[in-house]
Design a protein around this motif. Structure first.
Motif, mmCIF file in Angstrom:
data_model
loop_
_atom_site.group_PDB
_atom_site.id
_atom_site.type_symbol
_atom_site.label_atom_id
_atom_site.label_comp_id
_atom_site.label_asym_id
_atom_site.label_seq_id
_atom_site.Cartn_x
_atom_site.Cartn_y
_atom_site.Cartn_z
ATOM 1 N N HIS A 127 0.805 -1.220 0.000
ATOM 2 C CA HIS A 127 0.000 0.000 0.000
ATOM 3 C C HIS A 127 0.845 1.281 0.000
ATOM 4 O O HIS A 127 0.312 2.366 0.232
ATOM 5 N N ARG A 184 -7.309 4.295 -4.366
ATOM 6 C CA ARG A 184 -6.555 3.324 -3.570
ATOM 7 C C ARG A 184 -7.017 3.301 -2.117
ATOM 8 O O ARG A 184 -7.066 2.238 -1.493
ATOM 9 N N SER A 188 -9.145 -0.105 0.215
ATOM 10 C CA SER A 188 -8.472 -0.881 1.253
ATOM 11 C C SER A 188 -8.478 -0.166 2.601
ATOM 12 O O SER A 188 -7.963 0.955 2.711
ATOM 13 N N THR A 190 -6.724 -1.198 5.111
ATOM 14 C CA THR A 190 -5.317 -1.175 5.528
ATOM 15 C C THR A 190 -4.601 0.025 4.934
ATOM 16 O O THR A 190 -3.810 0.691 5.612
ATOM 17 N N ALA A 191 -4.866 0.312 3.666
ATOM 18 C CA ALA A 191 -4.259 1.485 3.033
ATOM 19 C C ALA A 191 -4.685 2.763 3.736
ATOM 20 O O ALA A 191 -3.874 3.683 3.919
#
Length: 290
Positions: A127, A184, A188, A190-191
């Motif tokens: 990421h 992006r 996500s 997590t990103a």
């Protein structure tokens, strides 16, 4: 995303300055504060190729859309620096290669380790490109705002026209980074967490790792330390907050306070205290949510 990026790349070009009357600066020179800001902007624009060095050792080099844009971004930023160099030369100041050579010789030794650090970070997480997109968006928003504030404060018609043209190209850079960041980050969780952490803990005004600390403090104070400047900073923070997962960071206004309300030697300490307070607050909110 492809169509948007293709359009941005196709419109990329060298900054047009053939009709800019740089000799006007000899007859109507800029004030010392404006020149000091332009020296800073010249050196930071000239450092773009070094930023590109760090980016291309990450996973960003695997994405042809990203690398296609970065090539155009670096090219346009180079000519922004060259245009500012002409303004400095009209004031009989060193500019261009000679000034950049001196600037790069003054870089701290740790600068040579940046490619390794970026490469390791990229190896640890897929990421890293999301972080770069969001980071780039913040930097481009603040850069464009800085040029706008300088034009407003200097009130020099030739400089205003030059900066207007630079700002127009910076707008395309903003478009690219915000498109990339939004996609992006939305994809996500997590990103989003990683990007929020990286920005909160490590982001600093453009040029802070390249220029001497007193110069960073002067530029930020001169351009954004008044009422209009702070309002512009708050607009940037609202734009950052509209990116997925980045609401409520108030990055730029916090940096403004660090740089304008404290003496230079206290900036790092105050920044660390602010980050710690933010982390504690987020932990409390997470516990309440559970």
């Amino acid at each position: 995303m492809t169509t948007d990026i293709d359009s941005l790349i196709q419109r990329s070009s060298r900054l047009q300055v053939d009709d800019i009357d740089f000799e006007a600066f000899r007859h109507h020179p800029l004030d010392p504060a404006t020149l000091r800001c332009l020296r800073y902007m010249h050196d930071v624009e000239g450092h773009t190729s070094c930023y590109l060095r760090d980016l291309l050792v990450t996973r960003a080099h695997r994405d042809p859309e990203v690398t296609g844009f970065l090539a155009c971004w670096c090219y346009e930023e180079h000519w922004h620096g060259e245009a500012i160099a002409e303004v400095l030369r009209a004031h009989d100041e060193p500019a261009g290669r000679s000034r950049l050579e001196a600037s790069r010789r003054r870089l701290p030794r740790r600068d040579a380790l940046k490619p390794l650090a970026f490469s390791l970070a990229s190896a640890l997480t897929p990421h890293i490109v999301a972080v770069h997109m969001a980071w780039g968006a913040v930097n481009e928003w603040t850069t464009q705002a800085g040029y706008g504030r300088l034009a407003a404060k200097a009130k020099h018609p030739v400089l205003s026209e030059l900066l207007r043209r630079i700002m127009r190209q910076e707008g395309r850079h903003i478009d690219f980074y915000t498109i990339g960041a939004r996609q992006r980050l939305a994809a996500s969780a997590t990103a989003r967490r990683l990007t929020r952490f990286a920005l909160r803990r490590y982001w600093a005004p453009v040029g802070a790792g390249v220029m001497p600390e007193p110069e960073v403090q002067f530029l930020v104070s001169h351009l954004f330390g008044d009422t209009e400047g702070r309002a512009g900073v708050q607009r940037i923070d609202r734009a950052v907050g509209r990116l997925p997962g980045l609401e409520g960071l108030h990055l730029v206004e916090a940096a403004l306070d660090d740089l304008t309300l404290q003496p230079p030697e206290n900036i790092a300490v105050r920044a660390a205290m602010r980050r710690s307070a933010q982390e504690n607050q987020e932990k409390k909110e997470q516990r309440r949510a559970c």
